[in-house]
Write an enzyme that holds these catalytic residues in place. Structure first.
Site, mmCIF file in Angstrom:
data_model
loop_
_atom_site.group_PDB
_atom_site.id
_atom_site.type_symbol
_atom_site.label_atom_id
_atom_site.label_comp_id
_atom_site.label_asym_id
_atom_site.label_seq_id
_atom_site.Cartn_x
_atom_site.Cartn_y
_atom_site.Cartn_z
ATOM 1 N N GLU A 50 -4.936 -3.173 4.973
ATOM 2 C CA GLU A 50 -5.057 -4.128 3.963
ATOM 3 C C GLU A 50 -6.243 -5.700 3.718
ATOM 4 O O GLU A 50 -5.879 -6.957 4.527
ATOM 5 C CB GLU A 50 -3.936 -4.951 4.702
ATOM 6 C CG GLU A 50 -2.227 -4.604 4.864
ATOM 7 C CD GLU A 50 -1.346 -5.441 5.073
ATOM 8 O OE1 GLU A 50 -1.596 -5.743 5.703
ATOM 9 O OE2 GLU A 50 -0.366 -3.867 5.407
ATOM 10 N N HIS A 69 11.865 20.381 17.518
ATOM 11 C CA HIS A 69 11.449 20.456 15.650
ATOM 12 C C HIS A 69 12.856 20.371 15.127
ATOM 13 O O HIS A 69 14.068 20.470 15.965
ATOM 14 C CB HIS A 69 10.648 21.464 15.243
ATOM 15 C CG HIS A 69 9.355 21.524 15.677
ATOM 16 N ND1 HIS A 69 8.595 22.560 15.229
ATOM 17 C CD2 HIS A 69 8.452 20.653 16.919
ATOM 18 C CE1 HIS A 69 7.794 22.474 16.183
ATOM 19 N NE2 HIS A 69 7.776 21.250 16.732
ATOM 20 N N ARG A 99 3.997 -0.999 7.515
ATOM 21 C CA ARG A 99 3.636 -0.931 9.259
ATOM 22 C C ARG A 99 4.072 -0.602 9.835
ATOM 23 O O ARG A 99 3.577 0.984 10.990
ATOM 24 C CB ARG A 99 2.904 -2.186 9.535
ATOM 25 C CG ARG A 99 1.874 -2.739 8.851
ATOM 26 C CD ARG A 99 2.121 -4.368 8.999
ATOM 27 N NE ARG A 99 0.870 -5.186 8.098
ATOM 28 C CZ ARG A 99 0.948 -6.505 9.388
ATOM 29 N NH1 ARG A 99 1.655 -6.846 10.038
ATOM 30 N NH2 ARG A 99 -0.202 -7.619 8.397
ATOM 31 N N GLY A 147 -9.391 -6.916 1.923
ATOM 32 C CA GLY A 147 -10.158 -8.621 1.346
ATOM 33 C C GLY A 147 -9.968 -7.584 0.635
ATOM 34 O O GLY A 147 -10.691 -6.233 0.432
ATOM 35 N N THR A 198 -11.498 -11.113 6.801
ATOM 36 C CA THR A 198 -10.415 -10.878 7.033
ATOM 37 C C THR A 198 -9.572 -11.764 8.551
ATOM 38 O O THR A 198 -8.915 -12.222 8.150
ATOM 39 C CB THR A 198 -9.498 -9.532 6.638
ATOM 40 O OG1 THR A 198 -9.115 -9.046 5.356
ATOM 41 C CG2 THR A 198 -7.870 -10.244 7.222
ATOM 42 N N TRP A 240 0.121 -17.580 1.497
ATOM 43 C CA TRP A 240 0.884 -16.395 1.120
ATOM 44 C C TRP A 240 0.850 -16.850 -0.063
ATOM 45 O O TRP A 240 1.196 -17.803 -1.688
ATOM 46 C CB TRP A 240 2.331 -16.586 2.078
ATOM 47 C CG TRP A 240 2.091 -15.928 3.502
ATOM 48 C CD1 TRP A 240 2.459 -17.681 4.648
ATOM 49 C CD2 TRP A 240 1.927 -15.689 3.690
ATOM 50 N NE1 TRP A 240 2.166 -17.152 5.584
ATOM 51 C CE2 TRP A 240 2.196 -15.910 5.227
ATOM 52 C CE3 TRP A 240 1.599 -14.281 3.705
ATOM 53 C CZ2 TRP A 240 2.379 -14.962 6.580
ATOM 54 C CZ3 TRP A 240 1.391 -13.326 4.884
ATOM 55 C CH2 TRP A 240 1.605 -13.578 5.773
ATOM 56 N N GLU A 286 14.119 22.270 13.121
ATOM 57 C CA GLU A 286 15.501 23.303 13.311
ATOM 58 C C GLU A 286 16.018 23.403 14.051
ATOM 59 O O GLU A 286 17.408 24.015 14.320
ATOM 60 C CB GLU A 286 14.700 25.159 12.960
ATOM 61 C CG GLU A 286 13.956 24.782 11.611
ATOM 62 C CD GLU A 286 12.732 24.505 11.708
ATOM 63 O OE1 GLU A 286 11.262 25.130 10.645
ATOM 64 O OE2 GLU A 286 12.301 23.143 11.918
ATOM 65 N N LEU A 339 -11.260 -2.981 0.025
ATOM 66 C CA LEU A 339 -10.890 -2.138 -0.888
ATOM 67 C C LEU A 339 -11.198 -1.762 -1.696
ATOM 68 O O LEU A 339 -11.421 -0.590 -1.876
ATOM 69 C CB LEU A 339 -8.827 -3.059 -1.161
ATOM 70 C CG LEU A 339 -8.021 -3.883 -0.290
ATOM 71 C CD1 LEU A 339 -7.357 -4.674 -1.002
ATOM 72 C CD2 LEU A 339 -7.067 -2.198 -0.478
#
Length: 334
Positions: free
Chosen positions: A277, A51, A190, A279, A202, A176, A53, A283
């Protein structure tokens, strides 16, 4: 900004070195100060490793200075045994007299127990320095444990006239909307999240691989919604480059609360963050069920005039930046 805030800010800066690598542990940062000089720094190593610390203490060459030092850390030191021993025990072992903490870890295994252990050992503990910034930094960790679901990021690109996809396509590949710099940004994101989610359409229309080709880092787990399992396993999203999870009528009920069921399923699989991500339909499903934390929306200069309209959401605009010809707006769901 006072001296405590200055050093907690430094903790936050170095903590980001663990982004995408520490889960299920939080990406913590720690610095150690002696006579207003940084003598040690550390951030959380990949799961199973030290960790923050521990790494900060180990980086101090003269351990005798620790008896007169102050340790700063973004999150309350752990007090329980996991893959590694408790960080609070190591702080006590080295007689570090002062500990400054950004925010409390409200995970049931910690939840103030680390602070209590330090105080009982005679440490002077200060809590809540840059607390909001630290909580935001640990947003994935807190969302997963407190809301019992992944931290959800919505991402899409829309045209200058408000479309997410054209009305017709001639090829099975993306059309695009944004420039190459924006697309590289997405590949960076990502690497930072544990999973990426898309719907059937998609995959059928864009034939994506959902990997991080344009940025060095780990590929996310690929989650594909395919109600009737009609997608061939020959699609790139199912190749060996990364793990894939299929969501179909065999593991959720598509007649009600689809987003909530997906969140429950991903929580059970210990996935603490996901970029959606998909369509417009995918979403909007998460938007309508109010199951999202952040939205990252690109707007390009392209115009479609006809096509699939971009999703609609209500959220607080956090930032807006220009990426050459594109605009990126980031929203938070309050």
């Amino acid at each position: 900004m006072n001296i405590h805030e200055t050093y907690i800010k430094r903790c936050l800066e170095i903590a980001k070195n663990g982004l995408g690598n520490t889960r299920p542990n939080p990406m913590v940062g720690s610095v150690i100060i002696h006579n207003n000089t940084i003598i040690g720094e550390g951030f959380t190593h990949p799961y199973g490793g030290n960790h923050a610390e521990v790494n900060a203490i180990n980086s101090v060459s003269n351990k005798n200075l620790l008896k007169e030092a102050t340790l700063y850390v973004t999150l309350e030191p752990c007090s329980h045994f996991g893959k590694t021993p408790p960080c609070s025990d190591l702080i006590i072992k080295h007689n570090i007299p002062n500990v400054v903490i950004g925010c409390i870890d409200d995970h049931e295994k910690v939840a103030g127990k680390g602070i209590e252990k330090l105080k009982n050992a005679g440490c002077h503990v200060t809590v809540g320095v840059l607390e909001n910034e630290c909580k935001n930094h640990h947003k994935r960790f807190f969302t997963f444990h407190n809301k019992k679901r992944p931290y959800i990021i919505l991402k899409w690109a829309e045209t200058n006239d408000g479309f997410i996809a054209p009305e017709y396509k001639n090829e099975q590949k993306p059309v695009w909307i944004t420039n190459s710099f924006s697309r590289q940004f997405v590949h960076k994101w990502r690497t930072e999240e544990q999973a990426i989610l898309v719907g059937t359409n998609t995959v059928l229309e864009d034939n994506p691989s959902l990997t991080t080709r344009d940025w060095a880092g780990n590929n996310p787990i690929r989650i594909v919604i395919d109600k009737n399992e009609k997608l061939s396993k020959k699609y790139p999203v199912f190749n060996a480059e990364a793990e894939s999870i299929l969501i179909s009528k065999n593991n959720i009920d598509f007649s009600k609360h689809i987003a909530k069921q997906i969140c429950n399923l991903l929580f059970q699989k210990s996935i603490n963050s996901v970029i959606i991500e998909g369509g417009a339909k995918t979403l909007q499903t998460f938007i309508d069920e109010n199951l999202w934390d952040e939205a990252r929306v690109f707007k390009g200069q392209v115009k479609f005039e006809k096509g699939v309209k971009a999703p609609k959401l209500k959220g607080r605009l956090m930032s807006e930046i220009n990426i050459i010809t594109d605009t990126l707006k980031i929203y938070k769901n309050d």
